[in-house]
Design an enzyme around this catalytic site. Structure first.
Site, mmCIF file in Angstrom:
data_model
loop_
_atom_site.group_PDB
_atom_site.id
_atom_site.type_symbol
_atom_site.label_atom_id
_atom_site.label_comp_id
_atom_site.label_asym_id
_atom_site.label_seq_id
_atom_site.Cartn_x
_atom_site.Cartn_y
_atom_site.Cartn_z
ATOM 1 C CB ALA A 10 5.635 6.188 -2.286
ATOM 2 N N GLY A 53 0.815 -1.217 0.000
ATOM 3 C CA GLY A 53 0.000 0.000 0.000
ATOM 4 C C GLY A 53 0.848 1.267 0.000
ATOM 5 C CB CYS A 54 3.707 2.336 2.067
ATOM 6 S SG CYS A 54 2.812 2.288 3.646
ATOM 7 C CB THR A 55 5.099 0.337 -2.842
ATOM 8 O OG1 THR A 55 6.060 -0.118 -1.878
ATOM 9 C CG2 THR A 55 5.752 0.425 -4.210
#
Length: 155
Positions: free
Chosen positions: A51, A46-48
């Site tokens: 970002a 999710g964070c990838t």
């Protein structure tokens, strides 16, 4: 843990190390709008997604006079690996003590997979040129997040 911030609040200032161990302050961006977003962990799916979404929209955001700062509890070395692996071109800042996360209301209880846990609350803030929060969004979804911001903020 402090209460959540909202539009009209003064953005709490901070100075955190970036992926290269260099200090970056919110005050460095006075005179420009800034998106400050908090995410749980570098290199997670999710964070990838989130970002890379900011990376892919960075030119349009910068053209609109908006800088982007990402903050997580990861150490600078992990942030550098994440930045290099994903070709991220905006500062990723390290808050391992979760002090800034707490001041911004981005750390605390949240629901994950039906259970209440304590952790980073995925959050995004738009700060104006004078350091005032113009929008605060908590518990945001990683997928499609920047498109929603651009629509909401007419960017």
């Amino acid at each position: 843990m402090s209460s959540r911030l909202q539009a009209g609040d003064t953005a709490p200032d901070f100075t955190l190390d970036d992926a290269d161990g260099k200090p970056v302050s919110l005050a460095d961006h006075r005179g420009r709008k800034v998106i400050v977003y908090f995410y749980p962990a570098a290199s997670t799916p999710g964070c990838t997604k989130e970002a890379c979404d900011f990376r892919d929209n960075l030119a349009e955001l910068n053209d609109a006079g908006i800088d982007v700062l990402g903050i997580s509890p990861d150490k600078p070395a992990k942030l550098a690996t994440f930045r290099d692996a994903e070709g991220l071109t905006f500062p990723l800042l390290s808050d391992p003590e979760k002090k800034v996360l707490g001041e911004w209301g981005a750390f605390g209880e949240k629901t994950m997979y039906g259970k209440t846990v304590t952790g980073v609350i995925r959050s995004t803030f738009l700060i104006d040129e004078n350091g005032t929060i113009t929008d605060a969004k908590y518990n945001v979804r990683a997928t499609g997040h920047v498109a929603k911001l651009r629509k909401d903020w007419k960017i």
